[in-house]
Design an enzyme around this catalytic site. Structure first.
Site, PDB file in Angstrom:
ATOM      1  NE  ARG A  35    -124.927 -27.812 -48.538  1.00  0.00           N
ATOM      2  CZ  ARG A  35    -125.011 -26.483 -48.537  1.00  0.00           C
ATOM      3  NH1 ARG A  35    -124.777 -25.794 -49.627  1.00  0.00           N
ATOM      4  NH2 ARG A  35    -125.356 -25.845 -47.438  1.00  0.00           N
ATOM      5  CE  LYS A 197    -124.492 -10.240 -41.887  1.00  0.00           C
ATOM      6  NZ  LYS A 197    -124.682 -11.355 -42.808  1.00  0.00           N
ATOM      7  N   GLY A 352    -123.007 -22.265 -41.640  1.00  0.00           N
ATOM      8  CA  GLY A 352    -122.227 -22.457 -42.865  1.00  0.00           C
ATOM      9  C   GLY A 352    -120.727 -22.300 -42.662  1.00  0.00           C
ATOM     10  N   GLY A 375    -128.579 -21.395 -42.719  1.00  0.00           N
ATOM     11  CA  GLY A 375    -129.794 -20.793 -42.163  1.00  0.00           C
ATOM     12  C   GLY A 375    -130.754 -21.836 -41.596  1.00  0.00           C
TER      13      GLY A 375
END
Ligand code: ADP
Ligand code: MG
Length: 395
Positions: A35, A197, A352, A375
């Site tokens: 990052r 998920k 991620g 997200g």
């Protein structure tokens, strides 16, 4: 209209940049600096144009309290090493001292503020907190994609206090590849989904049922779909609550003439910590074993689909890639995407864990785009409007 960093005259200006320096730390050491790397072009551009730069970020979840373990000091040190220049640091983001340091820095200098989330005002988007933050600069640039799906003080609240606002180069890339590239995409489009998920990826699936030609579903998610088709999946990951939704998605795919492709075979074991038992076809998954990675036949099938696509979006690992014996499927997809990119196909990777996997294999520069958001990348790909962009758009 959201302004690009290129459109500003930055000379002798103080630029407040909201960066995403939410990096993993181990004992006060930055263990993955991707990052930081990703924000360098924007920071360097500002410095080269003769601007003074004030950087602000959050790190972890200190929940409104000072937590020394979540200090940005090690991040500042790493950044100073990368840029080969000293960086001024303030132990607070809203104190008068911090503000004076920002006012005092010269063109070509950097001032890094301490973790924004040491105050509740950040996540609550408190107007007072936002107003004080805004005093650090004359131009506001948002370069923090990881939090773009949240309305916080440092990315939404501050905007009202600036005449000049815009986004940095990284944000521009994220918008280009996760949003604009789907306005007029090259077909066929394939969405590859995986991970654990389903509920976190429903809006993405729904959107691509209207967009994609093929949707591949691998990883832990695939078992809920296989079960919805009436198959036995042994001890594999299942989300009972999502069975009905999975059935709806399977029907909708038929209706929309989208090919929904599930794995043929799986590498199975007692659990992810055990050594693999064997590869089983989806027709004969043993009752006492879990499917932990896609098998070789599935890999070949998925590779063929990638080969014949023009635009490929990948979100979610194909197996429990954190454990070496179950990483082959994820690695094979990453390799095929690299090959596809070389032959001119557009390849976009988001999520991620998926981004972490592709970085771990060293392929992150060999695909068209790897998103820096988790997200936020899911939401942008799902066609949702993100608060950070809306705030800048309404200027
Ligand atoms: P991303 O962060 O890229 O969006 P997710 O968070 O949705 O991805 O999913 C990642 C997780 O899914 C990983 O921790 C991985 O171990 C898990 N996973 C993948 N395949 C399986 C499987 N077959 N069984 C259980 N967990 C799985
Ligand atoms: Mg994840």
């Amino acid at each position: 209209m959201i302004q690009s960093l290129h459109s500003f005259d930055l000379k002798d200006k103080r630029i407040l940049i909201r960066v995403d320096f939410n990096v993993p730390l181990d004992n006060g050491r930055v263990t993955d600096d991707f990052r930081l790397q990703a924000s360098l072009p924007t920071i360097q551009h500002c410095l080269q144009q003769g601007a003074a730069v004030v950087l602000m970020s959050h790190l972890g979840r200190p929940k409104g309290k000072v937590d020394e373990k979540l200090s940005l000091i090690p991040v500042g040190e790493t950044l100073a090493d990368m840029l080969e220049m000293p960086i001024k640091f303030s132990e607070d983001c809203i104190s008068e001292d911090a503000r004076n340091t920002s006012l005092g820095i010269s063109p070509g200098e950097i001032h890094l503020l301490e973790n924004l989330r040491f105050y509740d005002g950040e996540t609550l988007n408190d107007p007072q907190f936002a107003m004080i933050l805004a005093k650090h600069g004359e131009v506001f640039i948002n370069e923090a994609f990881g939090t773009a799906h949240r309305a916080h003080a440092s990315n939404v609240g501050v905007v009202d206090h600036f005449k000049q606002t815009g986004i940095g180069f990284l944000m521009e890339q994220e918008l280009k590849y996760l949003k604009e590239s789907f306005d007029h995409p090259l077909r066929p489009i394939t969405l590859i989904l995986g991970g654990a998920k389903i509920e976190s990826k429903l809006s993405l699936i729904r959107r691509f049922l209207n967009k994609a030609d093929t949707i591949i579903i691998g990883g832990g998610m695939s078992f809920t779909f296989l079960k919805a088709q009436g198959r036995e999946v042994g001890g594999s990951l299942i989300n009972e609550k999502m069975l009905f939704t999975a059935t709806q998605i399977l029907n909708e795919a038929k209706h929309q003439k989208v090919k929904l492709v599930l794995p043929f075979d799986f590498v199975c074991a007692k659990d992810a910590k055990s050594q693999p038992d064997a590869v089983y076809s989806r027709r004969e998954l043993p009752e006492d074993l879990m499917g932990l990675d896609i098998g070789p036949k599935s890999i070949e099938n998925f590779k063929d689909i990638i080969f014949s696509s023009k635009t490929i979006v990948w979100n979610g690992p194909m197996g429990v890639f954190e454990q070496e014996p179950y990483a082959a499927g994820t690695k094979a997809i990453a390799e095929k995407l690299v090959e596809a990119t070389t032959s001119g196909q557009t390849t976009v990777v988001g999520g991620g864990d998926t981004a972490a996997a592709i970085r771990a294999y060293g392929y992150h520069h060999d695909v068209t785009h790897v998103s820096t958001g988790g997200g936020a990348s899911l939401e942008l790909l799902s066609g949702e409007t993100l608060p950070a962009f809306s705030a800048l758009e309404s200027k």
